[in-house]
Every structure is written in C-alpha cells, then in structure tokens.
Design a protein around this motif. Structure first.
Motif, PDB file in Angstrom:
ATOM      1  N   VAL A 238       0.858  -1.184   0.000  1.00 12.57           N
ATOM      2  CA  VAL A 238       0.000   0.000   0.000  1.00 12.57           C
ATOM      3  C   VAL A 238       0.892   1.232   0.000  1.00 12.57           C
ATOM      4  N   SER A 239       0.442   2.288  -0.687  1.00 18.11           N
ATOM      5  CA  SER A 239       1.236   3.514  -0.768  1.00 18.11           C
ATOM      6  C   SER A 239       0.321   4.721  -0.861  1.00 18.11           C
ATOM      7  N   PHE A 240       0.652   5.775  -0.120  1.00 16.92           N
ATOM      8  CA  PHE A 240      -0.070   7.046  -0.184  1.00 16.92           C
ATOM      9  C   PHE A 240       0.536   7.921  -1.272  1.00 16.92           C
ATOM     10  N   SER A 241      -0.322   8.551  -2.060  1.00 13.48           N
ATOM     11  CA  SER A 241       0.144   9.560  -3.000  1.00 13.48           C
ATOM     12  C   SER A 241       0.490  10.826  -2.238  1.00 13.48           C
ATOM     13  N   HIS A 242       1.354  11.643  -2.832  1.00 14.38           N
ATOM     14  CA  HIS A 242       1.792  12.862  -2.165  1.00 14.38           C
ATOM     15  C   HIS A 242       0.726  13.956  -2.175  1.00 14.38           C
ATOM     16  N   ASP A 243      -0.387  13.734  -2.880  1.00 15.53           N
ATOM     17  CA  ASP A 243      -1.474  14.707  -2.791  1.00 15.53           C
ATOM     18  C   ASP A 243      -2.351  14.467  -1.564  1.00 15.53           C
ATOM     19  N   GLY A 244      -2.121  13.359  -0.858  1.00 12.16           N
ATOM     20  CA  GLY A 244      -2.895  13.054   0.343  1.00 12.16           C
ATOM     21  C   GLY A 244      -4.309  12.610   0.072  1.00 12.16           C
ATOM     22  N   LEU A 245      -4.671  12.460  -1.197  1.00 18.77           N
ATOM     23  CA  LEU A 245      -6.037  12.072  -1.558  1.00 18.77           C
ATOM     24  C   LEU A 245      -6.148  10.643  -2.071  1.00 18.77           C
ATOM     25  N   HIS A 246      -5.055  10.105  -2.604  1.00 17.97           N
ATOM     26  CA  HIS A 246      -5.112   8.815  -3.271  1.00 17.97           C
ATOM     27  C   HIS A 246      -4.201   7.790  -2.595  1.00 17.97           C
ATOM     28  N   VAL A 247      -4.650   6.528  -2.675  1.00 19.00           N
ATOM     29  CA  VAL A 247      -3.909   5.395  -2.132  1.00 19.00           C
ATOM     30  C   VAL A 247      -3.881   4.320  -3.208  1.00 19.00           C
ATOM     31  N   ALA A 248      -2.752   3.637  -3.334  1.00 15.25           N
ATOM     32  CA  ALA A 248      -2.640   2.509  -4.249  1.00 15.25           C
ATOM     33  C   ALA A 248      -2.400   1.237  -3.451  1.00 15.25           C
ATOM     34  N   SER A 249      -2.958   0.108  -3.941  1.00 16.65           N
ATOM     35  CA  SER A 249      -2.745  -1.177  -3.284  1.00 16.65           C
ATOM     36  C   SER A 249      -2.536  -2.258  -4.330  1.00 16.65           C
ATOM     37  N   LEU A 250      -1.734  -3.274  -3.970  1.00 18.06           N
ATOM     38  CA  LEU A 250      -1.509  -4.453  -4.796  1.00 18.06           C
ATOM     39  C   LEU A 250      -2.016  -5.673  -4.065  1.00 18.06           C
ATOM     40  N   ALA A 251      -2.702  -6.567  -4.780  1.00 16.27           N
ATOM     41  CA  ALA A 251      -3.224  -7.777  -4.160  1.00 16.27           C
ATOM     42  C   ALA A 251      -2.955  -8.986  -5.048  1.00 16.27           C
ATOM     43  N   ASP A 252      -3.137 -10.160  -4.459  1.00 13.73           N
ATOM     44  CA  ASP A 252      -2.855 -11.407  -5.165  1.00 13.73           C
ATOM     45  C   ASP A 252      -3.882 -11.748  -6.240  1.00 13.73           C
TER      46      ASP A 252
END
Length: 275
Positions: A171-185
């Motif tokens: 999981v990672s937060f974008s630097h705009d503080g609005l978006h998050v990315a996730s990777l799953a199996d």
C-alpha cells in the motif's frame, strides 16, 4: 555493532561505507527519518526494529521490542516523531521516536500485516494485510477511519485469517494526500480515494509485491516477484482549497489538538478526516 572501511574520496563513490550486523535474521525493511537526521530503522524477522545513527558511524541507538513474530515493514511519520511497524500475527505498532517507547498497538486486522504508509500530513496511516483489507487509521487515536476491501462480500474473521487469493501485498499514499494505491494477489492494482470505499481505477498486474508513487504523484511504480517493474499514470485531480488547508493544519496539529479548536462540528469532522 557497525564495521566500516576508511573514509573514501569522490573517486571511490559507490564503495561500501558501513555494514550494520546486529540483526540475527532476515532484514525485511529499512526506512530513513524524513527530517534528514540520517537516523535509520531496520525491521527484521528476528522480531525487532533497530535504530541506527549513520552520523555516528552507524552506532545502534536503540532496539525496539514488542513484536511476537516477524516484522515485515516500517514507516516514519512525515515529521519523524512517530514510527509504524507491522508484522505477522496481526501486528500494527506505533512508536514514539523521541522516547523510543511504544505508543499503542492498533487492533483490527485478522491476518499478517505486511505494509504501511503515512499520509503526507501525518494525519492518516494506511496498513495492508493478508486479511484482504487496507485500513486507513487515525494514528493519533487508533481509530479506523476507512476500510478498502479487496474481496466482496468481506470475509469473516476466520476466512480472513486463512489462505485466499486476495492477500494485499503493498500500500502507498500519494503525495497529494487524496489517493492510495494497493496491490493484491488477485492480479490487480487498485487506486482509491480516501473519501470513497471503492477503487476509482483498476489495472492488471500479476505477482505484484511492492509499489510507490513518484514525488509528484503522477506515476505509480510496482515491482513483481518475477523481477519486473511496471509503471502507471495515476488518477489526477486538482486538490480543493479545503483539502490543502486541512493538510497544512494537520501537518502541525494532532487529532487531540484539532478537537479543541473552537470551530463548528462539521469543520472538526473534516479536519479529522471523518467525512
């Protein structure tokens, strides 16, 4: 304990400077304090986190103990005052990095927790788990503010604690503080907004293991088990003035201080990321 060769000149750039050798098992993650102090924290399968001062020739300053099993990952808050560490057996710990003491253990996941990341203002914490969920926490109160599920309907705690094809790996937060990315199996990359409980964009990716946003937030990089790195253009939008003001306030005020502000309740909810 640190062992190191003599100082090097510019012609020898790229040579080994330090070798930190106190861990007794695999080191899973490393994170530098963002304040430029050259404080490094290492997370290991030996159930510990170790704090190193690279200005002092790699002197080990402290051993953080509390995990009962492997430590998978760790992350500093943007002001370097707090550290999150996550690991096996549902563990999510928050540490005071001024006193090197545990602040609290966050309860909610039902399986190993493998990744964590703070929002740019430090007001939010994202954790990713094999229980198919990403939780967004208020690290100052320990409250879960948002759940991003990767399996519908959400699995019961018994199923979430077992094997499935929706383990969330990163999981990672974008630097705009609005978006998050996730990777799953399930061979998917998901992009989320912090105010929506469904992904706003999905891309395919097999064997995803880790991900990170570029500094400007325009690109997401993802690494895989088979040695590849993939890049995506990310969802972009101009942050509202309200959100920019919220981030400015939350960079300097924890939730407890925000709640004391003499402003209407709806404003308090917004500043606390409750709406």
């Amino acid at each position: 304990m640190a062992s190191f060769p003599p100082r090097v000149n510019e012609k020898e750039i790229g040579k080994l400077l330090l070798n930190l050798v106190d861990h007794t098992e695999v080191v899973r993650d490393l994170t530098f304090a963002p304040d430029g102090s050259l404080i490094l924290v290492s997370a290991s399968r030996d159930k510990t986190l170790r704090v190193w001062d690279l200005k002092d020739d790699g002197n080990m300053m402290k051993v953080l103990r509390g995990h009962q099993n492997w430590v998978y990952s760790c992350a500093f808050s943007p002001d370097s005052s707090m550290l999150c560490s996550v690991g096996a057996s549902k563990a999510v710990f928050l540490w005071n990095m001024d006193k090197y003491t545990m602040i609290r253990k966050l309860e909610g996941h039902h399986h190993d927790v493998v990744a964590c990341d703070f929002s740019p203002d430090g007001a939010l914490l994202a954790t990713a788990s094999y229980d198919t969920r990403v939780y967004i926490w208020d690290p100052h109160t320990g409250r879960i503010l948002m759940e991003f599920g990767h399996l519908f309907p959400p699995p019961t705690p018994i199923f979430a604690g077992g094997a499935n094809d929706r383990w969330v790996r990163s999981v990672s937060f974008s630097h705009d503080g609005l978006h998050v990315a996730s990777l799953a199996d399930d061979k998917m990359v998901r992009f989320w907004r912090i105010d929506e409980d469904y992904p706003i964009q999905i891309a395919s990716l097999s064997n995803g293991l880790c991900c990170a946003f570029s500094t400007d937030g325009s690109v997401l990089a993802a690494g895989t088990h088979d040695g590849s790195v993939y890049f995506w253009a990310t969802p972009r939008q101009v942050p509202s003035l309200q959100h920019l003001c919220r981030m400015s306030i939350r960079r300097v005020m924890p939730t407890q201080e925000v709640q004391k502000l003499p402003v209407p309740s709806k404003v308090l909810e917004f500043l606390s990321y409750c709406i």
